[in-house]
Design an enzyme around this catalytic site. Sequence first.
Site, PDB file in Angstrom:
ATOM      1  N   HIS A  80       0.784  -1.306   0.059  1.00 43.59           N
ATOM      2  CA  HIS A  80      -0.025   0.123   0.087  1.00 43.59           C
ATOM      3  C   HIS A  80       0.928   1.246  -0.022  1.00 43.59           C
ATOM      4  CE1 HIS A  80      -3.974   2.329   1.152  1.00 43.59           C
ATOM      5  NE2 HIS A  80      -2.825   3.019   1.595  1.00 43.59           N
ATOM      6  N   GLU A  81       1.746   1.386   1.045  1.00 49.19           N
ATOM      7  CA  GLU A  81       2.809   2.564   1.034  1.00 49.19           C
ATOM      8  C   GLU A  81       3.431   2.635   0.001  1.00 49.19           C
ATOM      9  OE1 GLU A  81       1.576   4.819   3.083  1.00 49.19           O
ATOM     10  OE2 GLU A  81       0.405   3.225   4.378  1.00 49.19           O
ATOM     11  N   HIS A  95       1.677   4.444  -2.821  1.00 52.89           N
ATOM     12  CA  HIS A  95       1.615   6.023  -2.481  1.00 52.89           C
ATOM     13  C   HIS A  95       2.834   6.675  -2.959  1.00 52.89           C
ATOM     14  CE1 HIS A  95      -2.157   6.653  -0.293  1.00 52.89           C
ATOM     15  NE2 HIS A  95      -1.871   5.694   0.636  1.00 52.89           N
ATOM     16  N   GLU A 133      -4.996   7.527  -3.013  1.00 48.90           N
ATOM     17  CA  GLU A 133      -5.414   6.276  -2.407  1.00 48.90           C
ATOM     18  C   GLU A 133      -5.944   5.273  -3.622  1.00 48.90           C
ATOM     19  OE1 GLU A 133      -5.100   5.901   0.681  1.00 48.90           O
ATOM     20  OE2 GLU A 133      -5.919   4.097   1.236  1.00 48.90           O
TER      21      GLU A 133
END
Length: 494
Positions: free
Chosen positions: A258-259, A262, A288
């Site tokens: 997820h990170e 980003h 997101e």
Amino acid sequence: MQLLNERLATISDISAAAAVLNWDQQTYMPEGGVEGRAGQLSTLSRLAHEMLADDETGELLDSAGEPEPGSEDAASLRLIRREYEKATKLPSRLVAELSGARARAEPAWARARAESDWSAFAPHLEKIVPLILETAAALGYEDHPYDALLDIYEPGARQAPLAKMFEELKAGLVPMIREIGSARAEDRSAPLFGKFDEAKQEEFGKAVISAFGYDWKRGRQDRAVHPFCINFGGPGDVRITTRFDPGWLSPALFATFHEAGHAMYEQGVDPAYTRTALSGGTSMGIHESQSRLWENLVGRSLPFWAHYYPRLQKTFPESLGETDLKDFYRAINDSRPSEIRVESDELTYNLHILLRFELEIALLEESISVADIPAAWNAKMEEYLGITPENDAMGALQDVHWSASLFGYFPTYTIGNVLSVQFFDTAVKERPEIEAGIGRGEFGVLREWLRENIHRHGSRYDPEELVERVTGRPLETGPYLRYLEGKFGELYGL
Ligand code: ZN
């Protein structure tokens, strides 16, 4: 324009310095640094705010002329003007009152949650709601006070179209969740619990995000209580953090994907935008969409694990040796209504957001009192997910956002989920080889498509314009619902 750009570069440097201090605070700073750091951060944010809200910024804006429509200068000017107006429209008395209310509310919320005592938090929220309404009025809006708040995190987003988006999601998701609920025979997540050495988890996660294309020459990964991604004014240094649970594989694994999603967005921004208004992602929702795309569309897909699972099994033979690919895939996509938003699965997640969206609107419309929030919360949980939280710590007190006065923030999570599929579908339509690539552990075509179409533009386009440019359509729930129906229909035999 040049003087204005120089001013922006200085503001960007101050904010970047604050971000480094913030990163340090959340990773390596010893406890004794807390008080000094609070002072340093507040000084830097005050300096950045004063420079932005200064009359001179206004004068430079007035004399900047009319750049060619659609140009980078025009985009810069639009963004600086918007930030300047936001910074100057709020009376300093209101800013001070809100930050004071926040400073008192956050520790009160933490205590209230620990004791599961809504009444200990309610007086603070009762102070915050009128200040939020005052903020919305000062910022200005046409139809609904919520519009002004949404605009802070998701420029151009409005309450009415979002309400429609959530209605469509509710109509599609609630019946599926009910059907799965009744079809469920067992908890499928057992393979994810066992013995998972932290160093090996770290090594595996790093290998995957290296293959995704996270650039370690312009980033690093450290440990923090809450995983996050942070950058310092440009694409040259974009860091991520994660946390490890030696008994549970999921949190670090998916937070890392997820990170990294980003971070690759930030690393992909045109370096020429560094220290300008165009640097960084364009909104919380678009951001997101990138993290969810890598976490879910790639990282929870069957082709991805067909490639990576043998390696994961070899990494953790003791815990996963007896689990086959199919059971592992079912485990990482286990769908079950649960109380806690951050632990919920792809299917139920957006109903947690819908519930908060509806309650925020009701608070702003003053159709519900703060005291009645827990009852309304529990009723909606029952209606949407078929469960009632055991207590308010598992219910209305679980998230920090309201104590931090972040009204209008929650919907960006769902906007991101919906857009992750809309973007991914478009990418695959234009470059069909992406899907086979994922099955071979090759992500270059997908990453370059995202970079070319989304990342490199930084903040140049507002979210709505970006979505139109990339997909040829406005934000729509169709692709997202079809994706969930396909995936979970197959997983649960619906
Ligand atoms: Zn995120």
